[in-house]
Design an enzyme around this catalytic site. Structure first.
Site, PDB file in Angstrom:
ATOM      1  CB  ALA A   1      38.354  50.569  44.929  1.00  0.00           C
ATOM      2  CE  LYS A   2      42.215  45.479  44.592  1.00  0.00           C
ATOM      3  NZ  LYS A   2      43.498  46.155  44.872  1.00  0.00           N
ATOM      4  N   PRO A   3      39.341  47.332  39.199  1.00  0.00           N
ATOM      5  CG  PRO A   3      41.064  47.468  37.610  1.00  0.00           C
ATOM      6  CD  PRO A   3      40.798  47.147  39.060  1.00  0.00           C
ATOM      7  CG  LEU A   4      35.097  42.428  37.510  1.00  0.00           C
ATOM      8  CD1 LEU A   4      33.885  43.105  36.858  1.00  0.00           C
ATOM      9  CD2 LEU A   4      35.371  41.083  36.860  1.00  0.00           C
TER      10      LEU A   4
ATOM     11  CG  PHE B   1      38.643  45.997  47.693  1.00  0.00           C
ATOM     12  CD1 PHE B   1      38.275  45.679  48.988  1.00  0.00           C
ATOM     13  CD2 PHE B   1      38.898  47.329  47.388  1.00  0.00           C
ATOM     14  CE1 PHE B   1      38.156  46.664  49.965  1.00  0.00           C
ATOM     15  CE2 PHE B   1      38.775  48.321  48.356  1.00  0.00           C
ATOM     16  CZ  PHE B   1      38.399  47.983  49.643  1.00  0.00           C
TER      17      PHE B   1
END
Length: 363
Positions: free
Chosen positions: A185-188, A183
């Site tokens: 906004a996740k770190p990756l 997603f």
């Protein structure tokens, strides 16, 4: 002053030439589904995590569904997990007709309290789903011991923790199957929905590859009831670029977390994040606990500091899970934390000036 919570725009600007060219290349080739970029990504994910098999899919939610389907989770089965998480963790269990069985969280890590798992195991229990909340894996050593003693499977919900470690291994390389989310906004993150499942079991890997294309073992021949769970080629192309820089991003996230902690550690009215000595965090969030959350959020918003609450209501109190029969007070730590938790802006690009400003206003 106005601070960006996730700063996705800045990240795109850093890599925009590579990313836009990668997207255009997919468009030019018109290979939108299961193009070569997907296979390239999966190989890179295997190299990054050390897992033998990485299978990309359409979302972190579908990753959980694929994992449970691969393990033959059926109606009537029970799966132990935590009530303090995003709803997908338990929603997917219920979607397959199984029963989520909740265990309260550890007050320091906010992950599942491993000392309370065994008392919830019944003859119907088939698996444990620990969540690597805010980017930090649960105590996988203790969970693996419990699973081994009771012949249970482990599915890791690593939607927030790609690149984190426990005892030196990434949480994508632990348990029977590990999942993650891409997603934005996740770190990756990709530029839409995306996810992946990881395993070291060849049979499970083969089955999940088939399940994500409607259970096909060859075109139009279906071995299983499956889902349409493929990752779009365009999303794979974006991730191929961003994965090249991800170790640097993880390092920068760690630096931001350290600076936050150093800046806030003398504030007695704030509970700071805790990371276990055996673990490293991907720092999907930097979440603190405060008593006056609502008024503090309002104040911070007025001075240009965005915040978020992950999560304001534990799952056992959600309307959709009323049928499970839980009530307020059943999981007291989850309930207290959900009333106090607040996430501060967290991304690799937060400046020292930003952190100083946030810390000054956070009183």
């Amino acid at each position: 002053m106005k601070i960006d919570f996730a700063n996705l725009q800045y990240q795109h600007e850093l890599y925009n030439n590579e990313i836009e060219e990668a997207i255009l290349n997919v468009a030019r080739n018109c290979n939108f589904i299961m193009g070569s970029e997907v296979q390239e990504l999966e190989k890179s994910l295997e190299d990054f995590t050390g897992a033998k098999y990485a299978i990309s899919c359409s979302s972190g939610t579908d990753a959980l569904i694929l994992a449970m389907m691969a393990l033959d989770i059926k109606p009537g089965d029970e799966i132990i997990t935590t009530p303090f998480t995003f709803i997908a963790t338990a929603e997917t269990i219920a979607l397959l007709g199984a029963t989520p069985v909740f265990v309260d969280i550890d007050e320091k890590t906010y992950n599942i309290d491993t000392s309370k798992i065994e008392e919830k195991i019944t003859p119907k229990t088939k698996a444990i789903i620990p969540v690597s909340l805010y980017g930090q894996p649960a105590d996988m050593e203790a969970i693996q011991t419990i699973a081994d003693n009771h012949n249970l499977k482990i599915i890791i919900d690593g939607a927030q923790s790609f690149g984190s470690t426990f005892n030196g291994k990434t949480d994508s390389n632990l348990g029977d199957i590990s999942t993650t989310s891409f997603f934005p906004a996740k770190p990756l993150g990709c530029y839409g929905d995306g996810g992946a499942v990881f395993t070291n079991d060849e049979k499970l890997a083969t089955k999940m590859k088939q399940l994500r294309v409607h259970g096909q073992n060859e075109r139009y021949y279906h071995k299983y009831i499956g889902i349409g769970g493929r990752l779009d080629t365009i999303q794979a192309a974006v991730l191929n670029v961003k994965l090249k820089y991800y170790k640097k991003d993880l390092s920068l996230r760690q630096e931001v977390a350290v600076k936050y902690t150093k800046s806030l550690e003398k504030k007695n009215d704030i509970v700071l994040p805790y990371v276990d000595d055996k673990a490293t965090s991907a720092w999907a969030q930097y979440s603190v606990r405060v008593k006056n959350r609502d008024s503090l959020q309002t104040k911070l918003k007025e001075v240009g500091i965005p915040t978020a609450v992950h999560y304001p209501m534990p799952l056992h109190l959600q309307e959709c899970f009323e049928y499970l029969g839980y009530k307020k007070g059943d999981f007291p730590i989850s309930e207290v934390v959900s009333n106090e938790i607040m996430s501060l802006p967290m991304n690799p690009y937060i400046s020292n000036e930003d952190i100083s400003y946030i810390s000054k206003e956070l009183i």
